[in-house]
Design an enzyme around this catalytic site. Structure first.
Site, PDB file in Angstrom:
ATOM      1  N   CYS A  89      -2.316   9.251   2.605  1.00  0.00           N
ATOM      2  CA  CYS A  89      -1.896   8.764   1.291  1.00  0.00           C
ATOM      3  C   CYS A  89      -2.933   9.008   0.208  1.00  0.00           C
ATOM      4  O   CYS A  89      -2.580   9.084  -0.965  1.00  0.00           O
ATOM      5  CB  CYS A  89      -1.516   7.287   1.355  1.00  0.00           C
ATOM      6  N   GLU A  95       0.877  -1.172   0.000  1.00  0.00           N
ATOM      7  CA  GLU A  95       0.000   0.000   0.000  1.00  0.00           C
ATOM      8  C   GLU A  95       0.913   1.219   0.000  1.00  0.00           C
ATOM      9  O   GLU A  95       1.451   1.601   1.037  1.00  0.00           O
ATOM     10  CB  GLU A  95      -0.899  -0.020   1.253  1.00  0.00           C
TER      11      GLU A  95
END
Ligand SMILES: *[C@@H]1O[C@H](CO)[C@@H](O)[C@H](O)[C@H]1NC(C)=O
Ligand SMILES: *[C@@H]1O[C@H](CO)[C@@H](O)[C@H](O)[C@H]1NC(C)=O
Ligand SMILES: *[C@@H]1O[C@H](CO)[C@@H](O)[C@H](O)[C@H]1NC(C)=O
Length: 560
Positions: A335, A301
């Site tokens: 993010c 990720e």
């Protein structure tokens, strides 16, 4: 391997672990180790292979068995006998004993029953309930995380994942029966959701609880053992996890390893059955390289520069509020935050007062005094971000305070693709606006760059939002808002291209940590049905085989 051997080695791995830690105290990240309360989180695993959820403070003293033979597994060498403590790599790996202890627990089958998984998941729920205040305090100390934001992202979303998993676990664990061909009509064909084994979860600092806990929920639900490596940069949260998580989980199956780059490097030398990494793309490459040595599957990720296209027709006030919220939540250290805006020069003009109004509405005239605006996690990050402020022109904000690691909510206008703010993921409270001529140019701009983790598009015309969705590629997409797609556990969350591999949240996390094992149980009788496949081969057998195995195209039957 007999259980007695396992027990005798458990005090040795902790000794190795302790020794290696003591030698790294002078490292860059070392200063925080000294405060970690080693005795508490460096406890040897339980001598009993049962019993969990209670915090024992009476582990055997690692110092009492000096010089005893250590287990040198060199990965999975469970059958190897004891060898002297002083040995070269990979034998000397400080985590080899821990990994093989967890592997032995996994092989014992104790993590497989649903009752066990439920008990561990419920213990995670108690961890969140009991430690709520400490979590809010630690994240406040680490990055000035507003408690509202910490409650929402670190606690509420994690508890939702727990509830969804507990509600559906029996359903997810069930064998999935599948279609069969003619020959196998009397047999049973199914997908078994098998745990991988011993998994490693490496978490980052920006959502230091959420980003280790959500993967861990799936790892436990799927029946794995796990090592959790929290980020050393969010040092207060790291300490909290290291000191308290073991009080809730079965220490024979779940362990926390702390430390920075040198420790993680050594940890990654071991063979894991799955690695789940959240962090930056450069570190993701290192993790994937280490995993490749053992052919270990990974979920990565990673980050990316998430574009946000604002069309000329939209409700400017609402766009500004939704963008400001998504960009400045957690002081921009998210993010999937919108990284930059793409719009026409006219829209930039219209948006600016609306963005200013939203910032003032949310954080007051001086955001530095707002309890609802966070700080940058470290000096290094602060300096990196401050250097980006020279891009374009500062239209809103721009103030900084190094001592507090404060950067005001900032909007940069007329930013050029060649400016510093457009060369890397911003990951802070800075929003550049890049002017484009129209939607086509915005789409070309997005497609000329690495694929982002999220694409955002705002427009009153749903055709425009759909065009951006159709003609771009990214991990996820949200039309007319920012971040909100992440809150739906029914949606997979993950990257594509340089922003990651794999997906999770809700059932997707369970599936990530489950090997989908294709299984067939056949009937021993009815041998005549099987004869066509045996030699000696004949044309007639081939004909029979073809009729029973052939898959036909739908809708192509000939009218004969
Ligand atoms: C999870 O389930 C418990 C028990 O039903 C409930 O009290 C709680 O509100 C649910 N959701 C969260 C986020 O805790
Ligand atoms: C959870 O289980 C219920 C049935 O108990 C089902 O209706 C629902 O779709 C499941 N959700 C997920 C995400 O699997
Ligand atoms: C975006 O919002 C506008 C205004 O509410 C709406 O007309 C449009 O359909 C929305 N776009 C999508 C893709 O839902």
């Amino acid at each position: 391997m007999p259980i007695s051997t396992l027990r005798s080695m458990s005090s040795n791995w902790i000794l190795l672990y302790f020794t290696s830690r003591a030698t790294t105290l002078s490292m860059d990240t070392g200063s925080s180790f000294q405060q970690l309360g080693m005795q508490q989180h460096l406890q040897p695993p339980r001598q009993q292979l049962s019993g969990y959820g209670k915090c024992s403070t009476t582990g055997s003293d690692p110092g009492k068995n000096p010089g005893k033979a250590a287990e040198c597994s060199g990965g999975s060498g469970i059958e190897k006998g004891p060898v002297p403590m002083v040995c070269s790599t990979p034998c000397g790996n400080p985590y080899a004993g821990l990994v093989s202890h967890l592997r032995a627990s996994w092989l014992s089958g104790k993590t497989r029953p649903m009752e066990y998984r439920v008990a561990q998941l419920e213990a995670l729920g108690r961890f969140l309930d009991d430690k709520k205040q400490e979590i809010l305090e630690a994240t406040e100390l680490d990055m000035g995380k507003p408690s509202f934001e910490a409650f929402f992202s670190e606690i509420l979303l994690c508890k939702n994942e727990l509830n969804i998993t507990l509600n559906n676990l029996s359903h997810w664990m069930k064998d999935e029966h599948v279609d069969k061909n003619l020959v196998l009509q009397l047999d049973s064909a199914f997908i078994r959701k098998d745990p991988y084994g011993v998994v490693l979860i490496i978490a980052p600092w920006n959502y230091p609880i959420h980003l280790f806990l959500v993967p861990l929920i799936g790892a436990i639900a799927a029946g794995n053992c796990a090592i959790i490596k929290p980020s050393e940069i969010a040092k207060n949260t790291e300490r909290l996890i290291a000191e308290t998580l073991s009080c809730y989980l079965d220490n024979d199956c779940f362990a926390v390893v702390t430390g920075g780059v040198p420790e993680t490097t050594r940890l990654l030398e071991n063979k894991f059955d799955y690695i789940f990494f959240t962090g930056s793309s450069p570190v993701g490459r290192i993790v994937m390289t280490a995993a490749a040595k053992h052919l270990t599957p990974v979920t990565l990720e990673l980050g990316g520069k998430n574009p946000c296209y604002v069309s000329d027709t939209c409700d400017v006030t609402n766009v500004a509020r939704r963008v400001v919220w998504g960009r400045f939540f957690n002081a921009g250290q998210t993010c999937i935050a919108p990284d930059y805006l793409l719009c026409t020069i006219e829209m930039q003009e219209k948006l600016m007062p609306a963005l200013r109004a939203a910032i003032t509405e949310f954080f007051g005239p001086n955001p530095r005094e707002s309890p609802d605006f966070g700080r940058i996690v470290s000096d290094k990050q602060f300096q990196r971000l401050r250097a980006l402020l020279c891009s374009g022109r500062v239209a809103i904000g721009g103030q900084t305070d190094e001592a507090e690691r404060y950067i005001a909510p900032t909007v940069l206008a007329d930013v050029l693709p060649s400016d510093p703010a457009m060369q890397e993921e911003i990951f802070g409270p800075i929003l550049p606006i890049v002017v484009i001529a129209n939607m086509d140019e915005a789409i070309d701009f997005i497609n000329a760059r690495p694929r982002p983790l999220a694409v955002y598009a705002f427009s009153c015309d749903s055709k425009i939002v759909n065009q951006v969705l159709e003609r771009t590629s990214s991990g996820g997409f949200c039309g007319n808002d920012t971040l909100m797609h992440l809150t739906l556990t029914s949606l997979p969350f993950g990257g594509i291209g340089s922003c990651g591999v794999g997906k999770y949240h809700g059932k997707f996390t369970f599936d990530t940590f489950s090997h989908h094992r294709g299984c067939l149980h056949r009937n021993m009788g009815l041998e005549t049905l099987n004869s066509p496949r045996y030699p000696p081969y004949t044309q007639q057998k081939l004909g029979l085989l073809t009729t029973t195995f052939e898959v036909k195209r739908r809708g192509t039957c000939t009218l004969l």
